[in-house]
Design a protein around this motif. Structure first.
Motif, PDB file in Angstrom:
ATOM      1  N   LYS A 151       2.907  -2.938  -2.675  1.00 24.38           N
ATOM      2  CA  LYS A 151       2.782  -1.510  -2.921  1.00 24.38           C
ATOM      3  C   LYS A 151       4.177  -0.911  -3.071  1.00 24.38           C
ATOM      4  O   LYS A 151       5.101  -1.272  -2.341  1.00 24.38           O
ATOM      5  CB  LYS A 151       2.054  -0.833  -1.762  1.00 24.38           C
ATOM      6  CG  LYS A 151       1.878   0.669  -1.944  1.00 24.38           C
ATOM      7  CD  LYS A 151       1.154   1.284  -0.748  1.00 24.38           C
ATOM      8  CE  LYS A 151       1.016   2.800  -0.910  1.00 24.38           C
ATOM      9  NZ  LYS A 151       0.344   3.412   0.261  1.00 24.38           N
TER      10      LYS A 151
ATOM     11  N   ASN B 289      -5.619  -8.037 -13.165  1.00 25.42           N
ATOM     12  CA  ASN B 289      -5.488  -8.689 -11.847  1.00 25.42           C
ATOM     13  C   ASN B 289      -4.744  -7.829 -10.831  1.00 25.42           C
ATOM     14  O   ASN B 289      -4.704  -8.179  -9.640  1.00 25.42           O
ATOM     15  CB  ASN B 289      -4.745 -10.019 -11.985  1.00 25.42           C
ATOM     16  CG  ASN B 289      -5.554 -11.072 -12.706  1.00 25.42           C
ATOM     17  OD1 ASN B 289      -6.778 -10.990 -12.754  1.00 25.42           O
ATOM     18  ND2 ASN B 289      -4.880 -12.057 -13.281  1.00 25.42           N
ATOM     19  N   LEU B 290      -4.156  -6.755 -11.294  1.00 25.29           N
ATOM     20  CA  LEU B 290      -3.274  -5.965 -10.442  1.00 25.29           C
ATOM     21  C   LEU B 290      -3.908  -4.611 -10.117  1.00 25.29           C
ATOM     22  O   LEU B 290      -4.730  -4.097 -10.878  1.00 25.29           O
ATOM     23  CB  LEU B 290      -1.924  -5.783 -11.126  1.00 25.29           C
ATOM     24  CG  LEU B 290      -1.206  -7.104 -11.466  1.00 25.29           C
ATOM     25  CD1 LEU B 290       0.079  -6.833 -12.219  1.00 25.29           C
ATOM     26  CD2 LEU B 290      -0.928  -7.909 -10.202  1.00 25.29           C
ATOM     27  N   PRO B 291      -3.514  -4.028  -8.993  1.00 26.68           N
ATOM     28  CA  PRO B 291      -4.145  -2.774  -8.546  1.00 26.68           C
ATOM     29  C   PRO B 291      -3.729  -1.585  -9.395  1.00 26.68           C
ATOM     30  O   PRO B 291      -2.769  -1.640 -10.166  1.00 26.68           O
ATOM     31  CB  PRO B 291      -3.632  -2.640  -7.111  1.00 26.68           C
ATOM     32  CG  PRO B 291      -2.306  -3.330  -7.135  1.00 26.68           C
ATOM     33  CD  PRO B 291      -2.471  -4.502  -8.061  1.00 26.68           C
ATOM     34  N   ASP B 292      -4.448  -0.492  -9.219  1.00 30.09           N
ATOM     35  CA  ASP B 292      -4.139   0.723  -9.963  1.00 30.09           C
ATOM     36  C   ASP B 292      -3.131   1.611  -9.237  1.00 30.09           C
ATOM     37  O   ASP B 292      -2.666   2.602  -9.794  1.00 30.09           O
ATOM     38  CB  ASP B 292      -5.431   1.517 -10.222  1.00 30.09           C
ATOM     39  CG  ASP B 292      -6.350   0.794 -11.198  1.00 30.09           C
ATOM     40  OD1 ASP B 292      -5.831   0.121 -12.113  1.00 30.09           O
ATOM     41  OD2 ASP B 292      -7.581   0.868 -11.028  1.00 30.09           O
ATOM     42  N   VAL B 293      -2.765   1.264  -8.005  1.00 31.43           N
ATOM     43  CA  VAL B 293      -1.731   2.021  -7.292  1.00 31.43           C
ATOM     44  C   VAL B 293      -0.357   1.563  -7.766  1.00 31.43           C
ATOM     45  O   VAL B 293      -0.203   0.468  -8.327  1.00 31.43           O
ATOM     46  CB  VAL B 293      -1.845   1.812  -5.769  1.00 31.43           C
ATOM     47  CG1 VAL B 293      -3.194   2.303  -5.266  1.00 31.43           C
ATOM     48  CG2 VAL B 293      -1.639   0.351  -5.403  1.00 31.43           C
TER      49      VAL B 293
ATOM     50  N   LYS C 129       0.318   1.129 -15.891  1.00 29.58           N
ATOM     51  CA  LYS C 129       0.141  -0.199 -16.494  1.00 29.58           C
ATOM     52  C   LYS C 129       0.241  -0.177 -18.014  1.00 29.58           C
ATOM     53  O   LYS C 129       0.670  -1.152 -18.631  1.00 29.58           O
ATOM     54  CB  LYS C 129      -1.225  -0.772 -16.099  1.00 29.58           C
ATOM     55  CG  LYS C 129      -1.380  -1.136 -14.648  1.00 29.58           C
ATOM     56  CD  LYS C 129      -2.747  -1.805 -14.474  1.00 29.58           C
ATOM     57  CE  LYS C 129      -3.129  -1.921 -13.027  1.00 29.58           C
ATOM     58  NZ  LYS C 129      -4.471  -2.523 -12.876  1.00 29.58           N
TER      59      LYS C 129
ATOM     60  N   LEU D  60      -0.300  -6.809  -2.248  1.00 28.01           N
ATOM     61  CA  LEU D  60      -1.446  -6.539  -3.102  1.00 28.01           C
ATOM     62  C   LEU D  60      -1.918  -7.753  -3.886  1.00 28.01           C
ATOM     63  O   LEU D  60      -3.088  -7.841  -4.264  1.00 28.01           O
ATOM     64  CB  LEU D  60      -1.093  -5.400  -4.075  1.00 28.01           C
ATOM     65  CG  LEU D  60      -0.586  -4.107  -3.424  1.00 28.01           C
ATOM     66  CD1 LEU D  60      -0.167  -3.111  -4.488  1.00 28.01           C
ATOM     67  CD2 LEU D  60      -1.645  -3.507  -2.505  1.00 28.01           C
ATOM     68  N   PHE D  61      -1.000  -8.693  -4.127  1.00 25.55           N
ATOM     69  CA  PHE D  61      -1.350  -9.857  -4.946  1.00 25.55           C
ATOM     70  C   PHE D  61      -0.216 -10.860  -4.838  1.00 25.55           C
ATOM     71  O   PHE D  61       0.944 -10.481  -4.620  1.00 25.55           O
ATOM     72  CB  PHE D  61      -1.534  -9.423  -6.412  1.00 25.55           C
ATOM     73  CG  PHE D  61      -2.034 -10.493  -7.346  1.00 25.55           C
ATOM     74  CD1 PHE D  61      -3.351 -10.912  -7.312  1.00 25.55           C
ATOM     75  CD2 PHE D  61      -1.174 -11.075  -8.277  1.00 25.55           C
ATOM     76  CE1 PHE D  61      -3.814 -11.886  -8.180  1.00 25.55           C
ATOM     77  CE2 PHE D  61      -1.626 -12.053  -9.144  1.00 25.55           C
ATOM     78  CZ  PHE D  61      -2.955 -12.461  -9.092  1.00 25.55           C
TER      79      PHE D  61
ATOM     80  N   HIS E 281       3.075  -0.148  -7.851  1.00 22.00           N
ATOM     81  CA  HIS E 281       3.454  -1.399  -7.189  1.00 22.00           C
ATOM     82  C   HIS E 281       4.714  -1.977  -7.811  1.00 22.00           C
ATOM     83  O   HIS E 281       5.197  -1.509  -8.842  1.00 22.00           O
ATOM     84  CB  HIS E 281       2.314  -2.424  -7.241  1.00 22.00           C
ATOM     85  CG  HIS E 281       1.778  -2.704  -8.616  1.00 22.00           C
ATOM     86  ND1 HIS E 281       0.760  -1.962  -9.184  1.00 22.00           N
ATOM     87  CD2 HIS E 281       2.107  -3.653  -9.531  1.00 22.00           C
ATOM     88  CE1 HIS E 281       0.487  -2.438 -10.389  1.00 22.00           C
ATOM     89  NE2 HIS E 281       1.297  -3.455 -10.633  1.00 22.00           N
TER      90      HIS E 281
END
Length: 321
Positions: A185, A122-126, A145, A109-110, A128
């Motif tokens: 993920k 900067n990070l996804p909402d799923v 988060k 994802l990053f 991780h």
């Protein structure tokens, strides 16, 4: 209380102190001196001393017999450029893509080399997990988060990026990895827990046994060893048995994939997750627990040692010397 438990308690206290800001900056200069001294010690000498401390008997690098002894022989003498690539949790992804296919990779994802980039925007909402590519420090699981102390997390990874796993263990593959932070993920089961981790131990390109960490999220975490027919083995490697697990539906697939990845290696541990019927690659490990993990039954260490053939490497080294 046993001596081992007292030692673990002491190490945890030291670790907790080191993780604090005051402890880190107080201990860091001392550690740098310690690391400098470590660099001066020949690998075979350092590994022999560490082996005796952890295992309770002397390591025979001239005529290794047990599995742990042979893992340490490989650690000291068997070093190839490909080892650095497969130990790098970022670069290994391309290796896996080429060898068995991209479909087995956990979604990336990053990634970044700068810990200041580890910010919620900067990070996804799923769900991780944030981890480093160059060590075995575990990771930070993010499901919400708003519950994460991001300043503390950035500080943690800033420190981790400065560490080099090689000098204390002499696992050469870690020496030249370019440190990086990767975000993947988070794999979870139907009930929201972390999935079982199938650690497949391959000797000379063939699967010999599975090690499965059972209920990793619980204090009762166990480790079961299974043969390739999914019979529970009467061996404990560092942990007591957990609950018995059903034979995975993708057992044959995991064995085939593991042997495909292991065919060019003397000893390789290939990790897979099985989630909702799908197989995911975890990591590749060249030296289980750095070769310092006791079997509770010495005969298991000896039996598995007999199955790992490194005699041709030993003879070749003796001929050259």
């Amino acid at each position: 209380m046993s001596t081992d438990l007292r030692k673990k308690g002491f190490r945890k206290k030291v670790s907790d102190i080191y993780k604090s800001d005051l402890g880190y900056y107080a201990v860091r200069p001392v550690y740098k001196v310690y690391e400098f001294i470590l660099k001066m010690i020949p690998s075979d000498v350092l590994v022999k001393n560490s082996f005796k401390k952890h295992m309770g008997y002397s390591l025979d690098l001239k005529n290794p017999k047990t599995l742990n002894e042979k893992i340490n022989w490989l650690k000291v003498y068997n070093r190839k450029d490909i080892h650095t690539i497969i130990a790098d949790k970022y670069k290994v992804r391309e290796y896996i893509k080429e060898k068995i296919g991209e479909e087995y990779l956990i979604p990336l994802l990053f990634h970044t080399k700068n810990p200041e980039d580890i910010r919620p925007e900067n990070l996804p909402d799923v769900d991780h997990i944030i981890k480093c590519n160059h060590d075995s420090s575990g990771g930070v699981v993010v499901k919400d988060k708003s519950t994460i102390d991001w300043k503390k997390t950035r500080k943690r990874f800033k420190r981790l990026l400065k560490q080099n796993h090689y000098y204390a263990t002499r696992e050469w593959q870690y020496k030249n990895i370019e440190p990086r932070i990767v975000v993947e993920k988070l794999l979870t089961t139907e009930d929201g827990n972390l999935p079982d981790d199938y650690k497949i131990h391959c000797f000379n390109g063939k699967v010999q046994f599975f090690g499965v960490d059972v209920d990793r999220h619980l204090p009762t975490r166990g480790r079961n060893l299974y043969d390739t027919n999914w019979n529970l083995l009467p061996c404990n490697w560092g942990r007591p048995n957990g609950r018995d697990l059903p034979r995975p539906k993708n057992l044959e697939e995991m064995i085939a994939l593991a042997e495909k990845l292991a065919k060019d290696f003397i000893y390789l541990r290939v990790d897979f997750y099985s989630v909702k019927g799908k197989t995911y690659f975890g990591e590749l490990t060249l030296h289980q627990s750095s070769g310092f993990r006791k079997f509770w039954q010495q005969e298991c260490d000896e039996k598995f040692g007999q199955k790992l053939n490194i005699e041709h490497l030993i003879n070749s080294r003796l001929t050259k010397s």
